[in-house]
Enzyme design. Sequence first.
Site, short mmCIF file in Angstrom:
data_model
loop_
_atom_site.label_atom_id
_atom_site.label_comp_id
_atom_site.label_asym_id
_atom_site.label_seq_id
_atom_site.Cartn_x
_atom_site.Cartn_y
_atom_site.Cartn_z
N PRO A 1 -2.64 -0.43 2.42
CA PRO A 1 -3.65 -0.80 2.64
C PRO A 1 -3.88 -1.24 4.39
O PRO A 1 -2.73 -1.94 4.75
CB PRO A 1 -4.01 -2.13 1.67
N ARG B 1 -6.24 -2.57 14.54
CA ARG B 1 -5.78 -3.70 13.70
C ARG B 1 -4.97 -4.74 14.45
O ARG B 1 -3.77 -4.40 14.62
CB ARG B 1 -5.41 -3.41 12.40
N ALA C 1 0.51 -5.05 2.76
CA ALA C 1 0.50 -6.37 1.88
C ALA C 1 0.70 -6.31 0.51
O ALA C 1 1.51 -7.44 -0.17
CB ALA C 1 -0.86 -7.00 2.06
N HIS D 1 8.33 -1.36 7.52
CA HIS D 1 7.40 -2.31 8.05
C HIS D 1 7.41 -2.38 9.56
O HIS D 1 8.39 -2.31 10.08
CB HIS D 1 7.57 -3.82 7.48
N TYR E 1 1.04 -5.14 15.59
CA TYR E 1 1.18 -3.84 15.08
C TYR E 1 1.04 -2.59 16.13
O TYR E 1 1.59 -1.41 15.93
CB TYR E 1 0.23 -3.42 13.87
N ASN F 1 5.53 2.41 3.53
CA ASN F 1 5.06 1.11 4.09
C ASN F 1 3.88 0.66 2.99
O ASN F 1 2.94 1.07 3.15
CB ASN F 1 4.32 1.39 5.31
N GLU G 1 11.71 1.70 2.42
CA GLU G 1 10.64 0.70 2.93
C GLU G 1 10.32 0.50 4.25
O GLU G 1 11.56 0.12 4.95
CB GLU G 1 10.87 -0.43 2.01
C1 DQA Z 1 3.24 -4.44 7.12
C2 DQA Z 1 3.51 -6.07 7.15
C3 DQA Z 1 2.87 -6.53 5.79
O1 DQA Z 1 3.27 -8.12 5.72
C4 DQA Z 1 1.35 -6.44 6.14
O2 DQA Z 1 0.50 -6.93 5.06
C5 DQA Z 1 0.88 -5.07 6.51
C6 DQA Z 1 1.42 -4.42 7.26
C7 DQA Z 1 4.15 -4.04 8.50
O3 DQA Z 1 3.89 -2.81 8.66
O4 DQA Z 1 4.61 -4.82 9.45
O5 DQA Z 1 -0.14 -4.68 6.31
O6 DQA Z 1 3.58 -3.82 6.15
#
Ligand code: DQA
Length: 152
Positions: A10, A18, A78, A101, A23, A75, A99
């Site tokens: 999401p 965003r 949240a 982030h 990010y 990814n 995984e």
């Molecule tokens: C995220 C980190 C999560 O905490 C956050 O809710 C995101 C993006 C990241 O890529 O840093 O939506 O997964």
Amino acid sequence: MQKILLLNGPNLNRLGKREPDIYGADTLESVEKRIGALAEKYGFDFHAVQSNHEGDLIDALHQAEDDSYAGVLFNPAAYTHTSYALRDAVAAVSLPVIEIHISNIHARESFRHQSVIAAEAKGQIAGFGVYGYELGFYALKQMIKGVGNDEA
Ligand code: DQA
């Protein structure tokens, strides 16, 4: 040809717009193009899915297994911190899931420090911006094709 899935959860469709201070400025489209080009270079078929809906992400993981994908870059956004259903989906499939982030979740708000997914993933990459997707790709490639076996 072996297949790799790039799966984003999401709000990641809003990358670039965003919270760019967290990010970055790259769009999801540009990330997908970059990983797609890498996948092609190393002889993989590549497919990208983004969804804002938990069940769709679960379905995409199941489908990846049913369609004999070799691995997934994921990814969960949240849902990382909340979704036992996604954790179970990662556990339910036999293909390697990495995984990813963009931000360093361990250095942010305390609710982001825990990943309920991590124990079922092959590994976690966090904090390197969108370059983390490339790092994840290389990790997955090594896992699938073996160390130093770039042409395989
Ligand atoms: C995220 C980190 C999560 O905490 C956050 O809710 C995101 C993006 C990241 O890529 O840093 O939506 O997964």
